[in-house]
Write an enzyme that holds these catalytic residues in place. Structure first.
Site, PDB file in Angstrom:
ATOM      1  N   ARG A  46      20.616 -21.372 -25.809  1.00  0.00           N
ATOM      2  CA  ARG A  46      19.804 -20.807 -24.724  1.00  0.00           C
ATOM      3  C   ARG A  46      18.507 -21.612 -24.531  1.00  0.00           C
ATOM      4  O   ARG A  46      17.855 -21.535 -23.499  1.00  0.00           O
ATOM      5  CB  ARG A  46      19.506 -19.317 -24.980  1.00  0.00           C
ATOM      6  CG  ARG A  46      18.785 -18.637 -23.831  1.00  0.00           C
ATOM      7  CD  ARG A  46      18.887 -17.110 -23.809  1.00  0.00           C
ATOM      8  NE  ARG A  46      18.958 -16.498 -25.108  1.00  0.00           N
ATOM      9  CZ  ARG A  46      17.942 -16.376 -25.966  1.00  0.00           C
ATOM     10  NH1 ARG A  46      16.753 -16.836 -25.639  1.00  0.00           N
ATOM     11  NH2 ARG A  46      18.117 -15.793 -27.133  1.00  0.00           N
ATOM     12  N   TYR A  98      13.958 -18.965   3.035  1.00  0.00           N
ATOM     13  CA  TYR A  98      15.263 -18.407   2.645  1.00  0.00           C
ATOM     14  C   TYR A  98      15.184 -16.890   2.467  1.00  0.00           C
ATOM     15  O   TYR A  98      14.279 -16.369   1.832  1.00  0.00           O
ATOM     16  CB  TYR A  98      15.701 -19.085   1.351  1.00  0.00           C
ATOM     17  CG  TYR A  98      17.085 -18.730   0.894  1.00  0.00           C
ATOM     18  CD1 TYR A  98      18.194 -19.055   1.664  1.00  0.00           C
ATOM     19  CD2 TYR A  98      17.282 -18.093  -0.322  1.00  0.00           C
ATOM     20  CE1 TYR A  98      19.471 -18.737   1.223  1.00  0.00           C
ATOM     21  CE2 TYR A  98      18.566 -17.781  -0.765  1.00  0.00           C
ATOM     22  CZ  TYR A  98      19.650 -18.103   0.012  1.00  0.00           C
ATOM     23  OH  TYR A  98      20.907 -17.782  -0.428  1.00  0.00           O
ATOM     24  N   ASP A 166      10.243 -25.312  -1.534  1.00  0.00           N
ATOM     25  CA  ASP A 166      11.691 -25.189  -1.657  1.00  0.00           C
ATOM     26  C   ASP A 166      12.284 -26.369  -0.890  1.00  0.00           C
ATOM     27  O   ASP A 166      12.205 -26.445   0.340  1.00  0.00           O
ATOM     28  CB  ASP A 166      12.164 -23.839  -1.084  1.00  0.00           C
ATOM     29  CG  ASP A 166      13.674 -23.634  -1.291  1.00  0.00           C
ATOM     30  OD1 ASP A 166      14.411 -24.639  -1.322  1.00  0.00           O
ATOM     31  OD2 ASP A 166      14.099 -22.472  -1.391  1.00  0.00           O
ATOM     32  N   LYS A 191      23.657 -26.609  -2.922  1.00  0.00           N
ATOM     33  CA  LYS A 191      23.827 -27.147  -1.563  1.00  0.00           C
ATOM     34  C   LYS A 191      24.082 -28.660  -1.637  1.00  0.00           C
ATOM     35  O   LYS A 191      25.002 -29.067  -2.313  1.00  0.00           O
ATOM     36  CB  LYS A 191      22.604 -26.791  -0.714  1.00  0.00           C
ATOM     37  CG  LYS A 191      22.150 -25.320  -0.851  1.00  0.00           C
ATOM     38  CD  LYS A 191      23.148 -24.311  -0.284  1.00  0.00           C
ATOM     39  CE  LYS A 191      22.884 -22.880  -0.747  1.00  0.00           C
ATOM     40  NZ  LYS A 191      21.555 -22.364  -0.481  1.00  0.00           N
TER      41      LYS A 191
HETATM   42  C1  LIG Z   1      20.793 -21.278  -1.089  1.00  0.00           C
HETATM   43  C2  LIG Z   1      19.323 -21.359  -1.106  1.00  0.00           C
HETATM   44  C3  LIG Z   1      18.585 -20.790  -2.151  1.00  0.00           C
HETATM   45  C4  LIG Z   1      19.238 -19.997  -3.270  1.00  0.00           C
HETATM   46  O1  LIG Z   1      20.065 -20.785  -4.039  1.00  0.00           O
HETATM   47  P1  LIG Z   1      21.316 -20.234  -4.876  1.00  0.00           P
HETATM   48  O2  LIG Z   1      21.802 -21.455  -5.574  1.00  0.00           O
HETATM   49  O3  LIG Z   1      22.289 -19.640  -3.897  1.00  0.00           O
HETATM   50  O4  LIG Z   1      20.783 -19.193  -5.805  1.00  0.00           O
HETATM   51  C5  LIG Z   1      17.210 -20.951  -2.136  1.00  0.00           C
HETATM   52  N1  LIG Z   1      16.581 -21.604  -1.134  1.00  0.00           N
HETATM   53  C6  LIG Z   1      17.264 -22.144  -0.113  1.00  0.00           C
HETATM   54  C7  LIG Z   1      16.521 -22.859   0.969  1.00  0.00           C
HETATM   55  C8  LIG Z   1      18.655 -22.039  -0.057  1.00  0.00           C
HETATM   56  O5  LIG Z   1      19.318 -22.564   0.973  1.00  0.00           O
END
Ligand SMILES: *Cc1c(COP(=O)(O)O)cnc(C)c1O
Length: 365
Positions: A46, A98, A166, A191
């Site tokens: 962990r 998001y 982000d 993504k």
């Molecule tokens: C998908 C996404 C997230 C969250 O990510 P996960 O891997 O689904 O937890 C956060 N910020 C943005 C801009 C996203 O597109």
């Protein structure tokens, strides 16, 4: 060395006779550990894992700062909020960020006494006073607004606020928030970074060693850790990120131009389009304009008809993959978008095939 070269070998161990280029995932819950725990880099899984370390070294090269991998993008978002904010603090959150980030900010964090200010991208500069943390998302998902990271970071630091970006839509290959002055670069690697529609992962990169240790402690104590198989796949996928993003952004540009010229399409957002309100700023701070386009059809019915007829734009949420996909965002609720608003992700398929598919599908709505 150019990024396109660097990324192919990023994070790989020093070559040793007979060893693999990218050693396979280390599946372990415990490691052999005699005597003093500090005598081994790996004690309990962990806390640490060599597969994480290799991927984090690779991310560090792209991000220009040390990075930590998390179980998901949201686990990474949560780590930044959780290590930074205490009851009584103010967090300025970009209003079109998001959806789940907004939900946890306005839900859990506001319930424990943190003042959450949702501010439109253009008004962030004038709403910084008193903030402990400023949360940017550029380009934002799904509206694709772009904000000036360097400018906001300078203004925020002048009033003592930390800045997190982000960076999911752009990826650290196309945009480096830390070198533009941000304190945290956060991403959902689910993504484009991984880009094969097959795993969930996230990371945070920082410049400051103190912030890094807080995030590491958070990850160890909350257990928001990634599985070694996912991390290994992510590292493997990353080698083609430059190739994928350059190709997919090029195709996205052609698709955006096609959509813009189509009379069934009300409006198109793509930071690569010279006519887009985000273009100048995006061109200044991004190397690729990303794979995501948003456009608006007249109604929900027309959007539904588009999905019935399109063969290559698979109806699915998420973006950045080699597989083209799209969805009507309003089906989720939560985003301030018209009923016919479609977020589209352009994959690695041939651009002529994609445009032919759009032509036939839009022709039938
Ligand atoms: C998908 C996404 C997230 C969250 O990510 P996960 O891997 O689904 O937890 C956060 N910020 C943005 C801009 C996203 O597109």
């Amino acid at each position: 060395m150019k990024t396109a070269t660097k990324i192919v070998r990023a994070g790989l161990p020093t070559p040793e006779q007979g060893s693999a280029f990218l050693p396979g995932p280390t599946f372990a819950s415990a490691y052999h550990l005699k005597g003093e725990p500090s005598s081994s880099p790996f004690g309990y899984a962990r806390q640490s894992n060599p597969t994480w370390s290799a991927f984090e070294n690779a991310l560090g090269e792209l991000e220009t700062g040390p990075s930590l991998v998390f179980a998901s993008g949201m686990a990474a978002v949560m780590a930044v909020f959780g290590t930074t904010l205490r009851p009584g603090d103010i967090v300025v959150v970009q209003a079109d960020c998001y959806y789940t980030t907004r939900l946890i900010a306005s839900g859990y964090f506001s319930e424990i006494g943190i003042q959450v200010k949702l501010v439109p991208a253009k008004e962030i500069e004038t709403n910084l006073v008193g903030a402990k943390l400023v949360w940017l998302e550029t380009p934002s998902n799904p509206n694709l607004d772009v904000c000036d990271i360097a400018r906001i970071a300078t203004l925020a630091h002048a009033v003592g606020a930390l800045v997190a970006v982000d960076n999911t839509t752009a990826t650290a290959l196309a945009q480096q928030p830390l070198s533009l002055g941000a304190d945290f670069s956060v991403a959902s690697d689910t993504k484009a970074l991984c880009g094969h529609s097959d795993l969930v992962l996230g990371h945070v990169a920082v410049k400051d060693a103190g912030l890094l240790e807080k995030l590491r402690t958070w990850r160890t104590q909350t257990g928001s850790i990634a599985g070694p198989m996912e991390v290994w796949l992510a590292h493997r996928s990353m080698a083609t990120l430059e190739l994928r993003l350059s190709h997919q952004s090029g195709t996205a540009m052609q698709v955006a131009e096609f959509l813009q010229s189509h009379n069934s399409v009300q409006s198109v957002r793509y930071p690569g389009l010279v006519s887009d309100p985000s273009h100048a700023l995006a061109a200044k701070q991004m190397r690729f304009f990303s794979t995501v386009i948003s456009f608006v059809l007249d109604s929900k019915e027309k959007a539904d008809a588009f999905f019935r007829h399109s063969v290559l734009f698979t109806e699915a949420t998420s973006f950045g993959s080699v597989h083209s996909s799209a969805e009507r965002r309003a089906r989720w609720g939560g985003d301030v978008v018209p009923p016919g608003f479609i977020r589209m992700s352009v994959g690695l398929e041939d651009s002529q095939d994609l445009i032919a598919d759009l032509t036939q599908a839009l022709g039938k709505i």
